[in-house]
Design a protein around this motif. Structure first.
Motif, mmCIF file in Angstrom:
data_model
loop_
_atom_site.group_PDB
_atom_site.id
_atom_site.type_symbol
_atom_site.label_atom_id
_atom_site.label_comp_id
_atom_site.label_asym_id
_atom_site.label_seq_id
_atom_site.Cartn_x
_atom_site.Cartn_y
_atom_site.Cartn_z
ATOM 1 N N CYS A 59 -6.014 2.015 -0.410
ATOM 2 C CA CYS A 59 -5.384 1.086 -0.452
ATOM 3 C C CYS A 59 -5.917 -0.121 0.640
ATOM 4 O O CYS A 59 -6.181 0.287 1.896
ATOM 5 C CB CYS A 59 -4.006 1.084 -0.120
ATOM 6 N N PHE A 60 -6.229 -1.242 0.167
ATOM 7 C CA PHE A 60 -6.609 -2.386 0.959
ATOM 8 C C PHE A 60 -5.775 -3.202 1.165
ATOM 9 O O PHE A 60 -4.717 -3.729 0.233
ATOM 10 C CB PHE A 60 -7.813 -3.017 0.227
ATOM 11 N N PHE A 61 -5.664 -4.131 2.400
ATOM 12 C CA PHE A 61 -4.544 -5.179 2.495
ATOM 13 C C PHE A 61 -5.299 -6.259 3.336
ATOM 14 O O PHE A 61 -6.001 -6.286 4.242
ATOM 15 C CB PHE A 61 -3.248 -4.599 3.213
ATOM 16 N N ALA B 127 6.510 2.485 3.750
ATOM 17 C CA ALA B 127 7.296 1.972 5.108
ATOM 18 C C ALA B 127 6.363 1.511 6.356
ATOM 19 O O ALA B 127 6.729 0.453 6.833
ATOM 20 C CB ALA B 127 8.208 3.251 5.692
ATOM 21 N N GLN B 128 5.304 2.000 6.381
ATOM 22 C CA GLN B 128 4.395 1.685 7.336
ATOM 23 C C GLN B 128 3.723 0.271 7.001
ATOM 24 O O GLN B 128 3.814 -0.573 7.813
ATOM 25 C CB GLN B 128 2.955 2.409 7.738
ATOM 26 N N LEU B 129 3.355 0.293 5.711
ATOM 27 C CA LEU B 129 2.581 -1.066 5.401
ATOM 28 C C LEU B 129 3.714 -2.204 5.410
ATOM 29 O O LEU B 129 3.533 -3.454 5.845
ATOM 30 C CB LEU B 129 1.974 -1.031 4.033
ATOM 31 N N THR B 130 4.993 -1.906 4.960
ATOM 32 C CA THR B 130 5.946 -2.790 5.108
ATOM 33 C C THR B 130 6.199 -3.290 6.498
ATOM 34 O O THR B 130 6.347 -4.744 6.766
ATOM 35 C CB THR B 130 7.429 -2.115 4.625
ATOM 36 N N LEU B 131 6.092 -2.565 7.584
ATOM 37 C CA LEU B 131 6.386 -2.899 8.837
ATOM 38 C C LEU B 131 5.010 -3.647 9.524
ATOM 39 O O LEU B 131 5.341 -4.645 10.110
ATOM 40 C CB LEU B 131 6.560 -1.645 9.791
ATOM 41 N N ARG C 253 0.005 1.929 13.563
ATOM 42 C CA ARG C 253 0.483 2.558 12.248
ATOM 43 C C ARG C 253 -0.698 2.644 11.323
ATOM 44 O O ARG C 253 -0.503 3.803 10.518
ATOM 45 C CB ARG C 253 1.440 1.199 11.762
ATOM 46 N N VAL C 254 -1.700 1.724 11.262
ATOM 47 C CA VAL C 254 -2.666 2.106 10.341
ATOM 48 C C VAL C 254 -3.641 3.420 10.949
ATOM 49 O O VAL C 254 -4.046 4.173 9.833
ATOM 50 C CB VAL C 254 -3.782 0.917 10.600
ATOM 51 N N GLU C 255 -3.872 3.541 12.088
ATOM 52 C CA GLU C 255 -4.472 4.752 12.694
ATOM 53 C C GLU C 255 -3.431 6.030 12.370
ATOM 54 O O GLU C 255 -4.254 7.346 11.946
ATOM 55 C CB GLU C 255 -4.675 4.705 14.111
ATOM 56 N N GLU C 256 -2.312 5.823 12.170
ATOM 57 C CA GLU C 256 -1.612 6.879 11.981
ATOM 58 C C GLU C 256 -1.684 7.469 10.392
ATOM 59 O O GLU C 256 -1.582 8.569 10.046
ATOM 60 C CB GLU C 256 -0.085 6.725 12.119
ATOM 61 N N MET C 257 -2.096 6.474 9.573
ATOM 62 C CA MET C 257 -2.322 6.687 8.266
ATOM 63 C C MET C 257 -3.747 6.861 7.907
ATOM 64 O O MET C 257 -4.375 7.181 6.662
ATOM 65 C CB MET C 257 -1.853 5.575 7.389
ATOM 66 N N LYS C 258 -4.814 7.234 9.222
ATOM 67 C CA LYS C 258 -6.215 7.561 8.838
ATOM 68 C C LYS C 258 -6.856 6.363 8.563
ATOM 69 O O LYS C 258 -7.937 6.548 7.694
ATOM 70 C CB LYS C 258 -6.129 8.715 8.239
ATOM 71 N N GLY C 259 -6.563 5.070 8.711
ATOM 72 C CA GLY C 259 -7.102 3.977 8.098
ATOM 73 C C GLY C 259 -7.717 3.432 9.443
ATOM 74 O O GLY C 259 -7.790 3.547 10.585
ATOM 75 N N MET C 260 -8.225 2.064 8.928
ATOM 76 C CA MET C 260 -8.868 1.119 9.886
ATOM 77 C C MET C 260 -8.180 -0.400 9.835
ATOM 78 O O MET C 260 -7.912 -0.738 8.498
ATOM 79 C CB MET C 260 -10.326 0.800 9.835
#
Length: 212
Positions: free
Chosen positions: A150-152, A117-121, A178-185
């Protein structure tokens, strides 16, 4: 508490449907009627552009209503279905060519429902920027995986924007959150040759296991 929040979401969704959705639909039909009656080709084209924009707002509003009613995770839908419909839909409406480089099985098995859902947004925000602001004709969507990440990479060939501006658009801020919420960068690079959004986040193995 969760039940009260759910009921509040459903009430807001119903109110939006009764008031906002009907108004937008009426506006769309009104503009469509004007366009069909108009003889001047320049005005006709302008009305067609307005009609497309109203349709976009109408569809977005309905999507938000659905998410409010069902809950954001349940309403996120299948990310693979969303990605596969992009090429046809946006090529017809906006003359935007979308190149997909994805692995459907990896997305389905590697990402939890919340992460999909987060990546779709995030992808939708990139699409909005490419269509409304950059004037891009091509958008590349690349999603790939390592064992735990996961990389995008989302890139367009539009006119870009000033990345050093002190005022960041709400869209860019939302993507970062959104990315920070998934602990990403995530990083955003832009130039007159286009914009590149690239990032990564750890796969939610606990959520993944729960869905298997």
């Amino acid at each position: 508490m969760e039940s009260a929040i759910s009921e509040l979401r459903k009430k807001i969704s119903r109110d939006m449907h009764d008031e906002l959705s009907g108004s937008l639909a009426g506006l769309k039909y009104y503009v469509n009627d004007l366009r069909l009656k108009e003889k001047d080709l320049n005005v006709k084209q302008m009305l067609e552009n307005i009609e497309k924009e109203v349709s976009t707002v109408y569809n977005q509003a309905r999507e938000y209503m659905h998410k409010l009613n069902e809950g954001p995770e349940k309403a996120s839908g299948d990310m693979n279905v969303f990605l596969q419909t992009l090429t046809h839909e946006f090529s017809l409406k906006y003359e935007l060519k979308i190149n997909l480089n994805i692995n459907k099985e990896e997305i389905e098995c590697g990402l939890s429902i919340k992460q999909q859902a987060q990546l779709t947004l995030i992808i939708k925000e990139s699409l909005t920027n490419a269509i409304k602001h950059s004037g891009a004709s091509h958008l590349n969507i690349n999603i790939w995986f390592s064992e735990s990440t996961c990389f995008f990479n989302l890139s367009d060939n539009g006119k870009g924007f000033n990345i050093n501006s002190t005022k960041k658009g709400m869209g860019v801020l939302n993507m970062q959150l959104r990315v920070e919420e998934m602990k990403g960068m995530v990083s955003v690079k832009s130039s007159p040759k286009g914009t590149v959004i690239e990032g990564s986040f750890p796969i939610d193995k606990k959520s993944k296991s729960a869905t298997l």
